[in-house]
Every structure is written in structure tokens, then in C-alpha cells.
Design a protein around this motif. Structure first.
Motif, PDB file in Angstrom:
ATOM      1  N   GLN A  43       0.836  -1.212   0.000  1.00 17.38           N
ATOM      2  CA  GLN A  43       0.000   0.000   0.000  1.00 17.38           C
ATOM      3  C   GLN A  43       0.866   1.255   0.000  1.00 17.38           C
ATOM      4  O   GLN A  43       0.576   2.224  -0.706  1.00 17.38           O
ATOM      5  CB  GLN A  43      -0.941   0.001   1.207  1.00 17.38           C
ATOM      6  CG  GLN A  43      -1.861   1.212   1.256  1.00 17.38           C
ATOM      7  CD  GLN A  43      -2.839   1.276   0.112  1.00 17.38           C
ATOM      8  OE1 GLN A  43      -3.496   0.297  -0.191  1.00 17.38           O
ATOM      9  NE2 GLN A  43      -2.944   2.419  -0.544  1.00 17.38           N
ATOM     10  N   LYS A  44       1.944   1.256   0.764  1.00 17.52           N
ATOM     11  CA  LYS A  44       2.835   2.421   0.796  1.00 17.52           C
ATOM     12  C   LYS A  44       3.530   2.623  -0.546  1.00 17.52           C
ATOM     13  O   LYS A  44       3.730   3.761  -0.984  1.00 17.52           O
ATOM     14  CB  LYS A  44       3.878   2.278   1.916  1.00 17.52           C
ATOM     15  CG  LYS A  44       3.288   2.424   3.286  1.00 17.52           C
ATOM     16  CD  LYS A  44       2.616   3.766   3.422  1.00 17.52           C
ATOM     17  CE  LYS A  44       1.798   3.880   4.658  1.00 17.52           C
ATOM     18  NZ  LYS A  44       1.001   5.103   4.683  1.00 17.52           N
ATOM     19  N   ASP A  47       0.965   4.171  -2.758  1.00 20.13           N
ATOM     20  CA  ASP A  47       0.805   5.583  -2.394  1.00 20.13           C
ATOM     21  C   ASP A  47       1.924   6.439  -2.991  1.00 20.13           C
ATOM     22  O   ASP A  47       1.672   7.526  -3.526  1.00 20.13           O
ATOM     23  CB  ASP A  47       0.804   5.753  -0.880  1.00 20.13           C
ATOM     24  CG  ASP A  47      -0.444   5.190  -0.217  1.00 20.13           C
ATOM     25  OD1 ASP A  47      -1.444   4.948  -0.922  1.00 20.13           O
ATOM     26  OD2 ASP A  47      -0.404   4.983   1.012  1.00 20.13           O
ATOM     27  N   ASP A  51       1.586   9.380  -5.779  1.00 25.55           N
ATOM     28  CA  ASP A  51       2.145  10.719  -5.585  1.00 25.55           C
ATOM     29  C   ASP A  51       3.004  11.131  -6.775  1.00 25.55           C
ATOM     30  O   ASP A  51       2.918  12.265  -7.256  1.00 25.55           O
ATOM     31  CB  ASP A  51       2.985  10.774  -4.306  1.00 25.55           C
ATOM     32  CG  ASP A  51       2.147  10.770  -3.046  1.00 25.55           C
ATOM     33  OD1 ASP A  51       0.937  11.075  -3.137  1.00 25.55           O
ATOM     34  OD2 ASP A  51       2.696  10.466  -1.975  1.00 25.55           O
ATOM     35  N   THR A 110      -5.655   8.378  -9.578  1.00 27.74           N
ATOM     36  CA  THR A 110      -6.007   7.191  -8.799  1.00 27.74           C
ATOM     37  C   THR A 110      -5.397   5.965  -9.471  1.00 27.74           C
ATOM     38  O   THR A 110      -5.572   5.757 -10.669  1.00 27.74           O
ATOM     39  CB  THR A 110      -7.538   7.021  -8.709  1.00 27.74           C
ATOM     40  OG1 THR A 110      -8.091   8.184  -8.096  1.00 27.74           O
ATOM     41  CG2 THR A 110      -7.903   5.796  -7.897  1.00 27.74           C
ATOM     42  N   SER A 132      -5.122   3.860  -4.501  1.00 27.48           N
ATOM     43  CA  SER A 132      -4.509   5.031  -3.897  1.00 27.48           C
ATOM     44  C   SER A 132      -4.798   6.238  -4.775  1.00 27.48           C
ATOM     45  O   SER A 132      -4.676   6.176  -5.994  1.00 27.48           O
ATOM     46  CB  SER A 132      -3.001   4.827  -3.754  1.00 27.48           C
ATOM     47  OG  SER A 132      -2.427   5.963  -3.155  1.00 27.48           O
ATOM     48  N   ALA A 134      -3.933  10.402  -5.224  1.00 29.26           N
ATOM     49  CA  ALA A 134      -3.031  11.486  -4.835  1.00 29.26           C
ATOM     50  C   ALA A 134      -3.399  12.737  -5.622  1.00 29.26           C
ATOM     51  O   ALA A 134      -3.881  12.668  -6.745  1.00 29.26           O
ATOM     52  CB  ALA A 134      -1.584  11.102  -5.103  1.00 29.26           C
TER      53      ALA A 134
END
Length: 141
Positions: A43-44, A47, A51, A110, A132, A134
Motif C-alpha cells: 500500500q505504501k 501511495d 504521488d 487514482t 490510492s 493522490a
């Protein structure tokens, strides 16, 4: 003494069963913890990729000049083009779900992907969908 010896012989091996039960429980906990950690890291990563795609999408602006005012304006097509160019250049299986601009100065991207557990476990679901979103803003100073 024979009654005492008979009672002890009936209890032999009971500690071994408890030990095996605790070992199986510990292995299951370790498997779940490894899978949960891998899910968190996935997930990170998604993310961070979202970004980066939003930041790239914010570079898809066009300059609008009206009189002495200069403005950077984003379009949905410009944001999508820049974000998909970044996604094509990077390895991975993340997909661009949506890319656009809600207000003309922000790029919203997304991304989606599917996470599969690294270890086979009965306690962890397989094929978890991750998403995710951003947002990045563009501005002229």
C-alpha cells in the motif's frame, strides 16, 4: 509406588501435545504478521507511485495569457497523458484508474493494483484490491 508410577505413565506426552499446539499457533501468527507487513508495504508503494503520477500529471499544464496575467491551467487530457507516460516508464503492475483535474490547477490521479500474499496461509485472503489517490497542485510564482 506402583500406583504412583501408573499415574505418571498415563500423563506421558501431554506436554508434547501442548508444545506442538503452541508451535502451530506461533507459526500461524508469524505467517499472518508477514502477510500483514507485506500488505502494508504494498500500500505504501502504491501511495508513493500515486504521488509521483500526480506530480507528473501536474506538469501537464498549458500557459494561459490574458493581458498581463499568466496562468498555468491543467486539462484532463494533459494530466492523463503525463501520468500514463510515467506509469509506462516504471515497472510494476499498478493500473491508472483515473487521472484528471477537478479545478484546473490540481492534478488528481487514482491507481489500483491487486495484492497477493507472499506466503500461503488459511487466515489471509488472496487477491486484495488496493487503490490510492493522490493530488498535486501546480502554480506559477
Amino acid at each position: 509406588m506402583t500406583a504412583d508410577r501408573a499415574r505418571r505413565e498415563g500423563e506421558e506426552g501431554s506436554v508434547l501435545l501442548l508444545t506442538l499446539g503452541y508451535v502451530l499457533l506461533a507459526v500461524a501468527v508469524v505467517f499472518v504478521c508477514v502477510c500483514a507487513t507485506d500488505l502494508y508495504i504494498a500500500q505504501k508503494r502504491l501511495d508513493a507511485l500515486a504521488d509521483a503520477a500526480a506530480l507528473a500529471g501536474a506538469d501537464g499544464f498549458t500557459l494561459q495569457v490574458s493581458g498581463e496575467d499568466v496562468r498555468a491551467e491543467l486539462t484532463d487530457a494533459g494530466v492523463r497523458e503525463q501520468a500514463s507516460a510515467l506509469m509506462d516508464a516504471l515497472p510494476g503492475d499498478a493500473a491508472l484508474a483515473s487521472a484528471g483535474t477537478p479545478d484546473g490547477v490540481s492534478a488528481r490521479v487514482t491507481l489500483t493494483t491487486t495484492w497477493n500474499p507472499p506466503l500461503l496461509s488459511l487466515f489471509v485472503p488472496e487477491g486484495v484490491e488496493l487503490a490510492s489517490t493522490a493530488t498535486s497542485r501546480t502554480a506559477l510564482e
